[in-house]
Design an enzyme around this catalytic site. Sequence first.
Site, PDB file in Angstrom:
ATOM      1  N   PRO A 214       0.821  -1.208   0.000  1.00 15.29           N
ATOM      2  CA  PRO A 214       0.000   0.000   0.000  1.00 15.29           C
ATOM      3  C   PRO A 214       0.857   1.260   0.000  1.00 15.29           C
ATOM      4  O   PRO A 214       1.932   1.282   0.596  1.00 15.29           O
ATOM      5  CB  PRO A 214      -0.789  -0.083   1.301  1.00 15.29           C
ATOM      6  CG  PRO A 214      -0.603  -1.443   1.828  1.00 15.29           C
ATOM      7  CD  PRO A 214       0.578  -2.044   1.179  1.00 15.29           C
ATOM      8  N   GLY A 215       0.370   2.275  -0.671  1.00 17.93           N
ATOM      9  CA  GLY A 215       1.022   3.579  -0.606  1.00 17.93           C
ATOM     10  C   GLY A 215       2.242   3.735  -1.476  1.00 17.93           C
ATOM     11  O   GLY A 215       2.964   4.713  -1.360  1.00 17.93           O
ATOM     12  N   THR A 219      -2.144   3.530  -7.591  1.00 22.13           N
ATOM     13  CA  THR A 219      -3.238   4.349  -8.106  1.00 22.13           C
ATOM     14  C   THR A 219      -2.684   5.537  -8.897  1.00 22.13           C
ATOM     15  O   THR A 219      -3.172   5.868  -9.982  1.00 22.13           O
ATOM     16  CB  THR A 219      -4.097   4.857  -6.936  1.00 22.13           C
ATOM     17  OG1 THR A 219      -4.421   3.752  -6.099  1.00 22.13           O
ATOM     18  CG2 THR A 219      -5.355   5.515  -7.431  1.00 22.13           C
ATOM     19  N   GLU A 434      16.596   3.821  28.886  1.00 23.08           N
ATOM     20  CA  GLU A 434      16.977   4.250  27.537  1.00 23.08           C
ATOM     21  C   GLU A 434      18.491   4.231  27.346  1.00 23.08           C
ATOM     22  O   GLU A 434      18.981   3.786  26.314  1.00 23.08           O
ATOM     23  CB  GLU A 434      16.421   5.649  27.237  1.00 23.08           C
ATOM     24  CG  GLU A 434      14.890   5.727  27.187  1.00 23.08           C
ATOM     25  CD  GLU A 434      14.252   4.697  26.275  1.00 23.08           C
ATOM     26  OE1 GLU A 434      14.861   4.339  25.244  1.00 23.08           O
ATOM     27  OE2 GLU A 434      13.140   4.232  26.591  1.00 23.08           O
ATOM     28  N   ASP A 511       9.766  -4.143  24.420  1.00 26.90           N
ATOM     29  CA  ASP A 511      11.085  -4.688  24.103  1.00 26.90           C
ATOM     30  C   ASP A 511      11.051  -6.212  24.140  1.00 26.90           C
ATOM     31  O   ASP A 511      11.562  -6.881  23.246  1.00 26.90           O
ATOM     32  CB  ASP A 511      12.122  -4.211  25.134  1.00 26.90           C
ATOM     33  CG  ASP A 511      12.260  -2.699  25.142  1.00 26.90           C
ATOM     34  OD1 ASP A 511      11.975  -2.082  24.106  1.00 26.90           O
ATOM     35  OD2 ASP A 511      12.653  -2.151  26.193  1.00 26.90           O
TER      36      ASP A 511
HETATM   37  P1  ADP Z   1      -1.353   2.896  -3.665  1.00 25.64           P
HETATM   38  O1  ADP Z   1      -2.442   2.984  -4.672  1.00 25.64           O
HETATM   39  O2  ADP Z   1      -0.170   2.110  -4.133  1.00 25.64           O
HETATM   40  O3  ADP Z   1      -1.794   2.421  -2.313  1.00 25.64           O
HETATM   41  P2  ADP Z   1      -1.350   5.692  -4.021  1.00 25.64           P
HETATM   42  O4  ADP Z   1      -1.043   5.778  -5.463  1.00 25.64           O
HETATM   43  O5  ADP Z   1      -2.771   5.848  -3.651  1.00 25.64           O
HETATM   44  O6  ADP Z   1      -0.789   4.358  -3.413  1.00 25.64           O
HETATM   45  O7  ADP Z   1      -0.444   6.739  -3.245  1.00 25.64           O
HETATM   46  C1  ADP Z   1      -0.976   7.645  -2.322  1.00 25.64           C
HETATM   47  C2  ADP Z   1      -0.260   8.963  -2.400  1.00 25.64           C
HETATM   48  O8  ADP Z   1       1.094   8.823  -2.014  1.00 25.64           O
HETATM   49  C3  ADP Z   1      -0.209   9.518  -3.798  1.00 25.64           C
HETATM   50  O9  ADP Z   1      -1.335  10.282  -4.054  1.00 25.64           O
HETATM   51  C4  ADP Z   1       1.060  10.348  -3.775  1.00 25.64           C
HETATM   52  O10 ADP Z   1       0.813  11.610  -3.225  1.00 25.64           O
HETATM   53  C5  ADP Z   1       1.952   9.593  -2.842  1.00 25.64           C
HETATM   54  N1  ADP Z   1       2.835   8.680  -3.571  1.00 25.64           N
HETATM   55  C6  ADP Z   1       2.851   7.333  -3.453  1.00 25.64           C
HETATM   56  N2  ADP Z   1       3.796   6.798  -4.232  1.00 25.64           N
HETATM   57  C7  ADP Z   1       4.375   7.804  -4.882  1.00 25.64           C
HETATM   58  C8  ADP Z   1       5.425   7.874  -5.843  1.00 25.64           C
HETATM   59  N3  ADP Z   1       6.041   6.777  -6.286  1.00 25.64           N
HETATM   60  N4  ADP Z   1       5.773   9.094  -6.300  1.00 25.64           N
HETATM   61  C9  ADP Z   1       5.159  10.196  -5.857  1.00 25.64           C
HETATM   62  N5  ADP Z   1       4.171  10.199  -4.965  1.00 25.64           N
HETATM   63  C10 ADP Z   1       3.773   9.016  -4.460  1.00 25.64           C
HETATM   64 ZN    ZN Z   2      12.842  -0.158  25.967  1.00 26.62          ZN
HETATM   65 MG    MG Z   3      -4.447   2.833  -4.178  1.00 26.27          MG
END
Ligand code: ADP
Ligand code: ZN
Ligand code: MG
Length: 627
Positions: A214-215, A219, A434, A511
């Site tokens: 994810p992320g 998309t 710590e 930990d």
């Molecule tokens: P996924 O669909 O893989 O879960 P998204 O495409 O929805 O991830 O990414 C969410 C946001 O994170 C995007 O709108 C963008 O702002 C940022 N982001 C993620 N990957 C990139 C990338 N490779 N380059 C630039 N921005 C990114």
């Molecule tokens: Zn600790």
């Molecule tokens: Mg997505």
Amino acid sequence: MKLSWRVLLLWTLPALIIGFFLWQGTFNTANAFGNNTASTRMTYGRFLAYLDAHRVQSVDLYEGGRTAIVQATDPQLSDRSQLLRVDLPLQAPELIARLRNEGIPFASHPIQNNGAIWGLLGNLIFPILLIGSLFFLFRRSNNMPGGPGQAMNFGKSRARFQMEAKTGIMFDDVAGVDEAKEELQEVVTFLKQPERFTAVGAKIPKGVLLVGPPGTGKTLLAKAIAGEAGVPFFSISGSEFVEMFVGVGASRVRDLFKKAKENAPCLIFIDEIDAVGRQRGAGIGGGNDEREQTLNQLLTEMDGFEGNTGIIIIAATNRPDVLDSALLRPGRFDRQAIVDAPDIKGRLKILEVHARNKKIDPAVSLETIARRTPGFSGADLANLLNEAAILTARRRKELVTMLEINDAVDRVIAGMEGTPLVDSKSKRLIAYHEIGHAIVGTLVKEHDPVQKVTLIPRGQAQGLTWFTPNEEQGLTTRSQLMARIAGAMGGRAAEEEVFGHAEVTTGAGGDLQQVTGMARQMVTRFGMSDLGPLSLEDQSGEVFLGSNLMTRSEYSEEIATKIDQQVRAIAEQGHEMARNIIRQHRMVIDRLVDLLIEKETIDGEEFRQIVAEYAEIPEKEQFVPQL
Ligand code: ADP
Ligand code: ZN
Ligand code: MG
């Protein structure tokens, strides 16, 4: 919110109906006794006694002579007249004669069938409510975007897909995923100049599967393809296909493809395709009818159009392993592009993309940030810069500086900053804990170097020791794992060494959990214990409930006991390592604790300088990637 008034109606309508009937109800019962609702009851015997005493003034008979409302004077209330309700026995015909004889005015009121009506209405309330609510429910869903408001029209024309005529996103906006971009560059050409391929008799592929956590920008990439090709972007999430009603998903797929064909050339993006595209018939209880129908419909639609109609389907998932193999056959999603979490170079480029529209102090080194953020996805990095910008605005500064960015990194990794503790015994204990982590981490050669130690609480933690992770290490050795275990034990070991066994705290819970997890993996997955090189557990979390129920335990009870023994032995060993280091360096630890309590934060450089006065710090091999 557009829907809110409907939601309001949905709740107020039943309330109104109930209210109406309740009101009707009271109205009717009031009427039944000529508005003389006598609340006080009187026994029949008492009534006769009242008659004997000539205290009855009038009698009204109700319900065919079964109930009477009697007006009588009460000596206890200084002979004020009062209404009383009497239940009459059925066999009391002599009562009428007696009332007549004594000249007491009486009247008989007709049987109003209120009871029956009330009962009937009571029975009707529930169905009426139900129908009313359902009606509004349908009205509501029929008014969803893209649907005309035909009532009771399940699933039809209620496709939940979004359409963007222009995404406005270009390949330049996606960074750090160069391989995937290269792979997808061709898809843009398919959409833009299909003739180039059809001229030589090539069939244009229909589907591309984007695989990645994810992320990472799946998309975003899909949008960029549509943007580069200048075609409309249809998107739907796999989870939106599948609803409560069987058949809805399938009809949504049909609608989606119908709309897409009308708008060809275009791009269809199916997010989370694993929600519909899981292996059919997997898991307990066979499969899910609705999902299978939806998947079948999707396959049918994909087979139904020729590759040359100008529609390209891009699907995204982070679980390619669970997908039904039918989806991956040639002619469907036969192309795959991996969109992985970015490496340090990728992170730098992503940071550059997101820094474009922010006012950032020229002194800020995006490179340093990229180094500090291993494991961050594109979305994490975007979020990080945004958090930093928010902090900047909150501090009423003009430009985002390194200070805000570092704070934002800490915040993204470890949570919100809390207020520092006041100097107390528990603050001292946390400081020892710590410093314990930090000193073990510094003196064990294979451990990552200390970045900073702090007593400022963050998230769940009262204090934190940050280490600079070794960037992009491919493989981890046994001694590195042991070093991490010893480092994690450092906190508890210091508590024990300084405050004694009875004073140790719950602060080491996290930990210990980490230690146990690592030790268990060493034994069961990596063959790093006396049990020998055996893999006793597979790493995948369960995909389908019950799909591996039959093959659950791959080892015997006897081995299970041995695993536990080995895990313990490894944890013990790490604990011993940590305690030895603490015991041998008490002097410098005490000094560091005093300094930490005074300053709240000690950074790695300073920490090492002080330690170096007392002990020799082993040279650490940090892999520093070139940029
Ligand atoms: P996924 O669909 O893989 O879960 P998204 O495409 O929805 O991830 O990414 C969410 C946001 O994170 C995007 O709108 C963008 O702002 C940022 N982001 C993620 N990957 C990139 C990338 N490779 N380059 C630039 N921005 C990114
Ligand atoms: Zn600790
Ligand atoms: Mg997505």
